[in-house]
Design a protein around this motif. Structure first.
Motif, PDB file in Angstrom:
ATOM      1  N   ILE A   1       7.383  53.205 -56.716  1.00  0.00           N
ATOM      2  CA  ILE A   1       8.837  53.374 -56.790  1.00  0.00           C
ATOM      3  C   ILE A   1       9.266  54.556 -55.930  1.00  0.00           C
ATOM      4  CG2 ILE A   1      10.781  53.898 -58.321  1.00  0.00           C
ATOM      5  CD1 ILE A   1       9.200  52.548 -60.584  1.00  0.00           C
ATOM      6  N   LEU A   2       8.487  55.619 -55.984  1.00  0.00           N
ATOM      7  CA  LEU A   2       8.803  56.814 -55.205  1.00  0.00           C
ATOM      8  C   LEU A   2       8.781  56.527 -53.716  1.00  0.00           C
ATOM      9  CD1 LEU A   2       9.393  59.810 -55.057  1.00  0.00           C
ATOM     10  CD2 LEU A   2       6.953  60.263 -55.370  1.00  0.00           C
ATOM     11  N   ASP A   3       7.775  55.808 -53.261  1.00  0.00           N
ATOM     12  CA  ASP A   3       7.709  55.446 -51.841  1.00  0.00           C
ATOM     13  C   ASP A   3       8.961  54.686 -51.404  1.00  0.00           C
ATOM     14  OD1 ASP A   3       5.241  56.615 -51.417  1.00  0.00           O
ATOM     15  OD2 ASP A   3       4.113  54.785 -51.886  1.00  0.00           O
ATOM     16  N   ALA A   4       9.400  53.775 -52.259  1.00  0.00           N
ATOM     17  CA  ALA A   4      10.584  52.980 -51.935  1.00  0.00           C
ATOM     18  C   ALA A   4      11.845  53.824 -51.982  1.00  0.00           C
ATOM     19  CB  ALA A   4      10.694  51.799 -52.913  1.00  0.00           C
ATOM     20  N   ALA A   5      11.847  54.855 -52.809  1.00  0.00           N
ATOM     21  CA  ALA A   5      13.050  55.683 -52.975  1.00  0.00           C
ATOM     22  C   ALA A   5      13.302  56.604 -51.793  1.00  0.00           C
ATOM     23  CB  ALA A   5      12.926  56.512 -54.254  1.00  0.00           C
TER      24      ALA A   5
ATOM     25  N   ASP B   1      21.813  58.678 -50.666  1.00  0.00           N
ATOM     26  CA  ASP B   1      22.377  58.624 -52.017  1.00  0.00           C
ATOM     27  C   ASP B   1      21.847  59.696 -52.950  1.00  0.00           C
ATOM     28  OD1 ASP B   1      23.976  56.272 -51.536  1.00  0.00           O
ATOM     29  OD2 ASP B   1      22.114  55.124 -51.523  1.00  0.00           O
ATOM     30  N   GLY B   2      20.993  60.596 -52.443  1.00  0.00           N
ATOM     31  CA  GLY B   2      20.461  61.655 -53.281  1.00  0.00           C
ATOM     32  C   GLY B   2      19.493  61.119 -54.324  1.00  0.00           C
ATOM     33  N   TRP B   3      19.076  62.032 -55.205  1.00  0.00           N
ATOM     34  CA  TRP B   3      18.226  61.633 -56.322  1.00  0.00           C
ATOM     35  C   TRP B   3      19.158  61.151 -57.427  1.00  0.00           C
ATOM     36  CZ3 TRP B   3      13.181  61.105 -55.562  1.00  0.00           C
ATOM     37  CH2 TRP B   3      12.566  61.839 -54.545  1.00  0.00           C
ATOM     38  N   SER B   4      19.591  59.908 -57.313  1.00  0.00           N
ATOM     39  CA  SER B   4      20.622  59.361 -58.186  1.00  0.00           C
ATOM     40  C   SER B   4      20.179  58.035 -58.792  1.00  0.00           C
ATOM     41  CB  SER B   4      21.909  59.143 -57.393  1.00  0.00           C
ATOM     42  OG  SER B   4      21.692  58.160 -56.374  1.00  0.00           O
ATOM     43  N   GLU B   5      20.988  57.541 -59.712  1.00  0.00           N
ATOM     44  CA  GLU B   5      20.704  56.239 -60.310  1.00  0.00           C
ATOM     45  C   GLU B   5      20.824  55.139 -59.263  1.00  0.00           C
ATOM     46  OE1 GLU B   5      19.563  55.321 -63.405  1.00  0.00           O
ATOM     47  OE2 GLU B   5      19.161  57.479 -63.448  1.00  0.00           O
ATOM     48  N   VAL B   6      21.706  55.337 -58.294  1.00  0.00           N
ATOM     49  CA  VAL B   6      21.845  54.360 -57.210  1.00  0.00           C
ATOM     50  C   VAL B   6      20.529  54.241 -56.454  1.00  0.00           C
ATOM     51  CG1 VAL B   6      23.006  53.848 -55.027  1.00  0.00           C
ATOM     52  CG2 VAL B   6      24.328  54.722 -56.961  1.00  0.00           C
TER      53      VAL B   6
ATOM     54  N   VAL C   1      13.612  50.603 -57.326  1.00  0.00           N
ATOM     55  CA  VAL C   1      12.953  49.690 -58.263  1.00  0.00           C
ATOM     56  C   VAL C   1      13.008  48.258 -57.724  1.00  0.00           C
ATOM     57  CG1 VAL C   1      13.116  48.659 -60.564  1.00  0.00           C
ATOM     58  CG2 VAL C   1      13.322  51.140 -60.282  1.00  0.00           C
ATOM     59  N   ALA C   2      14.169  47.891 -57.192  1.00  0.00           N
ATOM     60  CA  ALA C   2      14.308  46.549 -56.629  1.00  0.00           C
ATOM     61  C   ALA C   2      13.428  46.376 -55.400  1.00  0.00           C
ATOM     62  CB  ALA C   2      15.772  46.289 -56.270  1.00  0.00           C
ATOM     63  N   ASP C   3      13.417  47.370 -54.515  1.00  0.00           N
ATOM     64  CA  ASP C   3      12.609  47.292 -53.294  1.00  0.00           C
ATOM     65  C   ASP C   3      11.117  47.235 -53.615  1.00  0.00           C
ATOM     66  OD1 ASP C   3      14.954  47.462 -51.913  1.00  0.00           O
ATOM     67  OD2 ASP C   3      14.696  49.539 -51.257  1.00  0.00           O
ATOM     68  N   ALA C   4      10.719  47.941 -54.665  1.00  0.00           N
ATOM     69  CA  ALA C   4       9.305  47.996 -55.032  1.00  0.00           C
ATOM     70  C   ALA C   4       8.871  46.781 -55.838  1.00  0.00           C
ATOM     71  CB  ALA C   4       9.020  49.267 -55.827  1.00  0.00           C
ATOM     72  N   GLY C   5       9.819  45.983 -56.264  1.00  0.00           N
ATOM     73  CA  GLY C   5       9.490  44.798 -57.046  1.00  0.00           C
ATOM     74  C   GLY C   5       8.980  45.116 -58.436  1.00  0.00           C
ATOM     75  N   VAL C   6       9.479  46.208 -58.999  1.00  0.00           N
ATOM     76  CA  VAL C   6       9.057  46.635 -60.334  1.00  0.00           C
ATOM     77  C   VAL C   6      10.089  46.174 -61.363  1.00  0.00           C
ATOM     78  CG1 VAL C   6       8.558  48.629 -61.807  1.00  0.00           C
ATOM     79  CG2 VAL C   6       7.820  48.626 -59.414  1.00  0.00           C
TER      80      VAL C   6
ATOM     81  N   GLY D   1      15.295  58.688 -65.627  1.00  0.00           N
ATOM     82  CA  GLY D   1      15.755  58.127 -64.363  1.00  0.00           C
ATOM     83  C   GLY D   1      15.384  58.935 -63.145  1.00  0.00           C
ATOM     84  N   ALA D   2      16.390  59.198 -62.305  1.00  0.00           N
ATOM     85  CA  ALA D   2      16.166  59.831 -61.011  1.00  0.00           C
ATOM     86  C   ALA D   2      15.610  61.246 -61.138  1.00  0.00           C
ATOM     87  CB  ALA D   2      17.464  59.845 -60.211  1.00  0.00           C
ATOM     88  N   VAL D   3      15.909  61.933 -62.236  1.00  0.00           N
ATOM     89  CA  VAL D   3      15.374  63.284 -62.424  1.00  0.00           C
ATOM     90  C   VAL D   3      13.855  63.235 -62.512  1.00  0.00           C
ATOM     91  CG1 VAL D   3      15.302  65.286 -63.947  1.00  0.00           C
ATOM     92  CG2 VAL D   3      17.460  64.099 -63.559  1.00  0.00           C
ATOM     93  N   ASP D   4      13.342  62.299 -63.298  1.00  0.00           N
ATOM     94  CA  ASP D   4      11.890  62.153 -63.405  1.00  0.00           C
ATOM     95  C   ASP D   4      11.283  61.742 -62.074  1.00  0.00           C
ATOM     96  OD1 ASP D   4      11.690  62.886 -66.058  1.00  0.00           O
ATOM     97  OD2 ASP D   4      11.927  60.846 -66.803  1.00  0.00           O
ATOM     98  N   LEU D   5      12.006  60.944 -61.301  1.00  0.00           N
ATOM     99  CA  LEU D   5      11.509  60.518 -59.999  1.00  0.00           C
ATOM    100  C   LEU D   5      11.443  61.706 -59.042  1.00  0.00           C
ATOM    101  CD1 LEU D   5      10.572  57.924 -58.590  1.00  0.00           C
ATOM    102  CD2 LEU D   5      12.898  57.643 -57.728  1.00  0.00           C
TER     103      LEU D   5
END
Length: 228
Positions: free
Chosen positions: A9-13, A20-25, A31-36, A48-52
């Motif tokens: 997920i991180l790689d995709a983010a 878009d920053g470290w945001s829910e967007v 998550v969608a790009d990573a297929g998770v 969410g994004a904070v943990d990421l």
């Protein structure tokens, strides 16, 4: 598997964070790009994004540690080993904007404590990798001092446009030089019999402070020895 999924997920983010920053967007897109499965992602990253963003910071610490272990530091003075570790920590960053966005996130009051813990974690990782074995008050002062040096260097680096970030490395050397001057003064104070008597009480209290034990509660700041 759990960590692998977070890293995926991180790689995709990382391609979304600069925009878009470290945001829910960013998190939803990653998550969608990573297929998770979004449910799995939420379970792994409950905040969410904070943990990421924190996972990204820990990845940087891991990369720094790997590169540090691969280098021969024997010929370097200890202050130069510390400077090298901080420099490596910044050099593993591939996109400065990703760090800038993280700095903005952790500047928010609700996330400031997370940011402080992340910086402390980096300082602790550096000292540990360099073989620090202190288990008294020095365990804390070393990490607190390095955390200050590291955080100020990061802020300087974010605005540095010099060739090869040379201005940042010069800034880092000056900050470590300032710390060494403080340590020199502390050594002089310890060697002064009169001042040792004046500070006998506080020094006794500080002598009882110990670094966190291997099995101690990670939320506690440390442990105390039993009075003798």
């Amino acid at each position: 598997m759990t960590d692998d999924t977070v890293q995926k997920i991180l790689d995709a983010a990382l391609m979304h964070v600069p925009f878009d920053g470290w945001s829910e967007v960013t998190l939803r897109a990653a998550v969608a790009d990573a297929g998770v499965d979004p449910v799995v992602a939420r379970a792994l990253l409950p905040r969410g994004a904070v943990d990421l963003a924190l996972a990204y910071h820990r990845r940087g610490d891991d990369l720094m540690a790997e590169r540090l272990r691969a280098e021969d530091l024997n010929a370097l003075r200890f202050r130069d080993r510390i400077a090298r570790a901080v420099r490596l920590r910044l050099e593993v960053v591939e996109d400065r904007e990703v760090v800038r966005r993280g700095t903005t996130l952790f500047a928010l009051p609700m996330h400031a404590a997370d940011g402080a813990r992340a910086i402390w974690g980096t300082a602790d990782r550096i000292w540990t990798e360099l073989g620090d074995t202190s288990d008294d008050i020095n365990w804390y002062t070393k990490r607190a001092t390095l955390a200050g040096v590291y955080s100020s260097t990061v802020l300087y680096w974010l605005g540095d446009d010099s060739l090869g970030s040379q201005a940042t490395w010069d800034f880092l050397d000056r900050r470590i030089g300032d710390v060494m001057q403080i340590e020199k003064v502390k050594a002089q104070v310890r060697g002064n019999a009169f001042l040792n008597k004046v500070f006998a009480g506080p020094n006794w209290v500080l002598s009882k402070v110990r670094a966190p034990g291997a099995v101690s509660d990670p939320d506690l700041p440390g442990r105390w020895t039993s009075p003798r």
